[in-house]
Structures are given as structure tokens and as C-alpha cells.
Design a protein around this motif. Structure first.
Motif, mmCIF file in Angstrom:
data_model
loop_
_atom_site.group_PDB
_atom_site.id
_atom_site.type_symbol
_atom_site.label_atom_id
_atom_site.label_comp_id
_atom_site.label_asym_id
_atom_site.label_seq_id
_atom_site.Cartn_x
_atom_site.Cartn_y
_atom_site.Cartn_z
ATOM 1 N N VAL A 157 0.927 -1.386 -0.095
ATOM 2 C CA VAL A 157 0.078 0.041 -0.124
ATOM 3 C C VAL A 157 0.916 1.332 0.108
ATOM 4 N N GLY A 158 2.019 1.036 0.593
ATOM 5 C CA GLY A 158 3.002 2.274 0.908
ATOM 6 C C GLY A 158 3.571 2.592 -0.574
ATOM 7 N N VAL A 159 3.944 1.574 -1.258
ATOM 8 C CA VAL A 159 4.534 1.821 -2.516
ATOM 9 C C VAL A 159 3.278 2.224 -3.681
ATOM 10 N N ILE A 160 2.218 1.567 -3.477
ATOM 11 C CA ILE A 160 1.245 2.327 -4.434
ATOM 12 C C ILE A 160 0.926 3.751 -4.195
ATOM 13 N N SER A 161 0.841 3.984 -2.697
ATOM 14 C CA SER A 161 0.495 5.532 -2.472
ATOM 15 C C SER A 161 1.419 6.168 -3.045
ATOM 16 N N SER A 162 2.626 5.908 -2.975
ATOM 17 C CA SER A 162 3.928 6.894 -3.297
ATOM 18 C C SER A 162 3.868 6.983 -4.637
ATOM 19 N N LEU A 163 3.680 5.917 -5.471
ATOM 20 C CA LEU A 163 3.522 6.043 -7.090
ATOM 21 C C LEU A 163 2.407 7.225 -7.383
ATOM 22 N N ALA A 164 1.245 6.725 -6.646
ATOM 23 C CA ALA A 164 0.014 7.792 -6.954
ATOM 24 C C ALA A 164 0.396 9.081 -6.478
ATOM 25 N N LEU A 165 1.040 9.421 -5.456
ATOM 26 C CA LEU A 165 1.325 10.754 -5.090
ATOM 27 C C LEU A 165 2.228 11.477 -6.242
ATOM 28 N N TRP A 166 3.185 10.808 -6.876
ATOM 29 C CA TRP A 166 4.150 11.465 -7.885
ATOM 30 C C TRP A 166 3.215 11.707 -9.067
ATOM 31 N N ASP A 167 2.398 10.685 -9.499
ATOM 32 C CA ASP A 167 1.643 10.798 -10.599
ATOM 33 C C ASP A 167 0.682 12.040 -10.626
ATOM 34 N N LEU A 168 0.081 12.196 -9.271
ATOM 35 C CA LEU A 168 -0.722 13.439 -8.922
ATOM 36 C C LEU A 168 0.079 14.595 -9.057
ATOM 37 N N PHE A 169 1.312 14.555 -8.615
ATOM 38 C CA PHE A 169 2.141 15.828 -8.798
ATOM 39 C C PHE A 169 2.476 16.166 -10.286
ATOM 40 N N ARG A 170 2.647 15.253 -10.975
ATOM 41 C CA ARG A 170 2.956 15.540 -12.388
ATOM 42 C C ARG A 170 1.922 15.726 -13.081
ATOM 43 N N PHE A 171 0.585 15.481 -12.824
ATOM 44 C CA PHE A 171 -0.606 15.561 -13.509
ATOM 45 C C PHE A 171 -0.939 16.986 -13.135
ATOM 46 N N CYS A 172 -0.839 17.471 -11.925
ATOM 47 C CA CYS A 172 -1.171 18.745 -11.359
ATOM 48 C C CYS A 172 -0.078 19.842 -12.120
ATOM 49 N N GLY A 173 1.153 19.681 -12.056
ATOM 50 C CA GLY A 173 2.162 20.482 -12.729
ATOM 51 C C GLY A 173 1.888 20.587 -14.249
ATOM 52 N N ASP A 174 1.329 19.628 -14.772
ATOM 53 C CA ASP A 174 0.971 19.727 -16.285
ATOM 54 C C ASP A 174 -0.172 20.525 -16.514
ATOM 55 N N ARG A 175 -1.156 20.486 -15.559
ATOM 56 C CA ARG A 175 -2.674 21.022 -15.865
ATOM 57 C C ARG A 175 -2.393 22.564 -15.362
ATOM 58 N N TRP A 176 -1.689 22.997 -14.304
ATOM 59 C CA TRP A 176 -1.562 24.153 -13.850
ATOM 60 C C TRP A 176 -0.293 24.981 -14.488
ATOM 61 N N GLY A 177 0.336 24.286 -15.088
ATOM 62 C CA GLY A 177 1.690 24.930 -15.660
ATOM 63 C C GLY A 177 2.227 25.544 -14.603
ATOM 64 N N LEU A 178 2.949 24.486 -13.923
ATOM 65 C CA LEU A 178 4.070 24.992 -12.724
ATOM 66 C C LEU A 178 5.553 25.378 -13.289
ATOM 67 N N ASP A 179 5.616 24.915 -14.481
ATOM 68 C CA ASP A 179 7.089 25.252 -15.060
ATOM 69 C C ASP A 179 7.200 26.770 -15.021
ATOM 70 N N ARG A 180 6.276 27.442 -15.031
ATOM 71 C CA ARG A 180 6.164 29.156 -15.200
ATOM 72 C C ARG A 180 6.421 29.602 -13.807
ATOM 73 N N TYR A 181 6.191 28.756 -12.746
ATOM 74 C CA TYR A 181 6.319 29.126 -11.326
ATOM 75 C C TYR A 181 7.315 28.196 -10.729
ATOM 76 N N ILE A 182 8.681 28.819 -10.946
ATOM 77 C CA ILE A 182 9.709 27.860 -10.364
ATOM 78 C C ILE A 182 9.595 27.642 -8.970
ATOM 79 N N VAL A 183 9.441 28.858 -8.041
ATOM 80 C CA VAL A 183 9.465 28.791 -6.512
ATOM 81 C C VAL A 183 8.269 27.763 -6.115
ATOM 82 N N ILE A 184 7.097 28.002 -6.494
ATOM 83 C CA ILE A 184 5.956 27.156 -6.086
ATOM 84 C C ILE A 184 6.175 25.756 -6.577
ATOM 85 N N GLN A 185 6.649 25.625 -7.534
ATOM 86 C CA GLN A 185 7.315 24.302 -8.139
ATOM 87 C C GLN A 185 8.142 23.309 -7.146
#
Length: 241
Positions: A157-185
Motif C-alpha cells: 500500500v505504501g509503494v502504491i500510495s507513493s507512486l500515486a502521489l508522484w503521478d498526481l504531482f506530475r498531473f497537477c504540474g502539467d495542468r496548472w503550468g507549474l513550469d512557469r512558477y519555479i518557486v511554487i514548483q
């Protein structure tokens, strides 16, 4: 009878001949030669002991000395397993080739295994077999880790949760355009790293990794030290028709 000198009759010292075999890539010949020399030395020692003792005690002395010699030799070889560094000659190129066959290459036949006659032979086998079967050992570790996670549901469960967390982080970064906000990223990245560490420690994933590493390392050392060195291209066994 006097023989004429032959310029092709050369006396090559033993270390020079072994070095040539090693540098030329004939490690399987060097491995077999080491076993034959050890067997010949043991037989010669037993014969000498039987010749120097009396007839009544010759058999007993030979058997006892041979038993103790074999016992201490095996113990010394087994202890040398703990001092070996199987990854000293391993390179990244060893993982880029094709995976050897699990049946003919990795497992082999019943006569493909023998107890190493000396620590030097065990070291030679381990270094060469780890390079040859690097992809097999890596697959074995993944399989062992998967079986360990199956036996430890919380770690799974811990491994799956960690993978899901990083997948969520990548999804949110692509959706919100965090590449333009380096500090927030960077702030969100550090938060995700801390959350991953907490999840992995809480779910005891490190114990699963330790168990998988221990089992796979023990199997690798035993297999690599007992597996005889064979030519890279295995000849197929069968009856010619």
C-alpha cells in the motif's frame, strides 16, 4: 635416444599461462584447469601420505588427513564468500545486452555446478558470472521484491500510495503550468518528497527492500560461486539424428 631441439617446444610458466587464459577470454578453461589441479594435488597428497605410513595405518591416516584437509578447505572457501565484492567488475554495459536463457544459460544442467576448489576460483566465478547474468540477477531481485510486497500488504500500500502521489504531482504540474512558477514548483516538490518519505517509513517499505536485497544477494553469491564458467554460446545437448 637423443631428440633434436624443437623451437616450438616452449616452457610456459604457470602464472604466465593463467594470465594468458584470463586475458584471452578463456575463463572456462581456466576454471576447469583450477579444478583439475586441485583434484590432482589432493590425490598426490593422499598417495604420498599412504606411501610414507605403515600398511596397518595407511588407510586410516590417508582418510583422516584427507577428511580434515577437505573440511578446512571448504570452510575457508565458504568464509571467503563474505569478503567477495561481486560488483567490482560490473559495468553498465552488462545490463544493455540480451538476457541469457533462464534454462540453458542461467540454470544449466546438473553438471554445471561444482563446489569451488579455492577462494581464488570462487572469486573468478563470482566476478565473471555476475557480469554474464547481471540481467538475470536484476530480474530475480524484482521478483523477490514483488513476492515480499505480497507478503507485506502494508508495504505494498505504501509503494502504491507513493507512486500515486508522484503521478498526481506530475498531473497537477502539467495542468496548472507549474513550469512557469519555479518557486511554487520547488516548494511542492519538497512537500511531495517529505510526504513520500513519511509514507515509505510508516508502511515499512525499507524492511521489504532489505529482505529482498538479502535474499537476492545470497542467491546471487551462491549461484555465481557454484556455477561453472562455460562458453558464452552454450552448445545444445541432444542426440544427433
Amino acid at each position: 635416444m637423443v631428440f633434436s631441439s624443437n623451437p616450438l617446444s616452449l616452457s610456459v610458466p604457470e602464472p604466465a599461462f593463467e594470465s594468458w587464459l584470463r586475458d584471452s577470454g578463456y575463463l572456462e578453461i581456466l576454471d576447469q584447469r583450477t579444478s583439475d589441479l586441485h583434484r590432482l594435488t589432493t590425490t598426490t597428497t593422499s598417495t604420498s601420505a599412504a606411501a610414507t605410513t605403515g600398511e596397518s595405518t595407511a588407510a586410516t591416516t590417508t582418510t583422516t588427513s584427507g577428511l580434515f584437509h577437505c573440511l578446512f578447505s571448504c570452510l575457508g572457501t565458504l568464509i571467503s564468500f563474505f569478503t567477495l565484492n561481486p560488483f567490482s567488475k560490473l559495468t553498465t554495459e552488462d545490463f544493455s545486452g540480451e538476457t541469457p536463457s533462464w534454462t540453458l544459460g542461467f540454470i544449466g544442467f546438473s553438471d554445471s555446478y561444482s563446489f569451488p576448489s579455492s577462494p581464488s576460483q570462487a572469486r573468478l566465478r563470482v566476478h565473471e558470472n555476475v557480469k554474464r547474468y547481471a540481467r538475470n540477477y536484476a530480474s530475480l531481485f524484482i521478483l523477490t521484491f514483488a513476492c515480499t510486497l505480497y507478503q507485506m500488504p502494508l508495504a505494498l500500500v505504501g509503494v502504491i500510495s507513493s507512486l500515486a502521489l508522484w503521478d498526481l504531482f506530475r498531473f497537477c504540474g502539467d495542468r496548472w503550468g507549474l513550469d512557469r512558477y519555479i518557486v511554487i514548483q520547488q516548494v511542492l516538490l519538497r512537500i511531495a518528497q517529505c510526504a513520500t518519505a513519511v509514507i515509505l517509513i510508516w508502511s515499512n517499505v525499507q524492511m521489504a527492500i532489505f529482505c529482498a536485497l538479502g535474499v537476492s544477494y545470497a542467491v546471487m553469491i551462491l549461484h555465481a560461486s557454484f556455477r561453472k564458467l562455460t562458453p558464452v554460446k552454450q552448445p545444445t545437448r541432444g542426440r544427433w539424428k
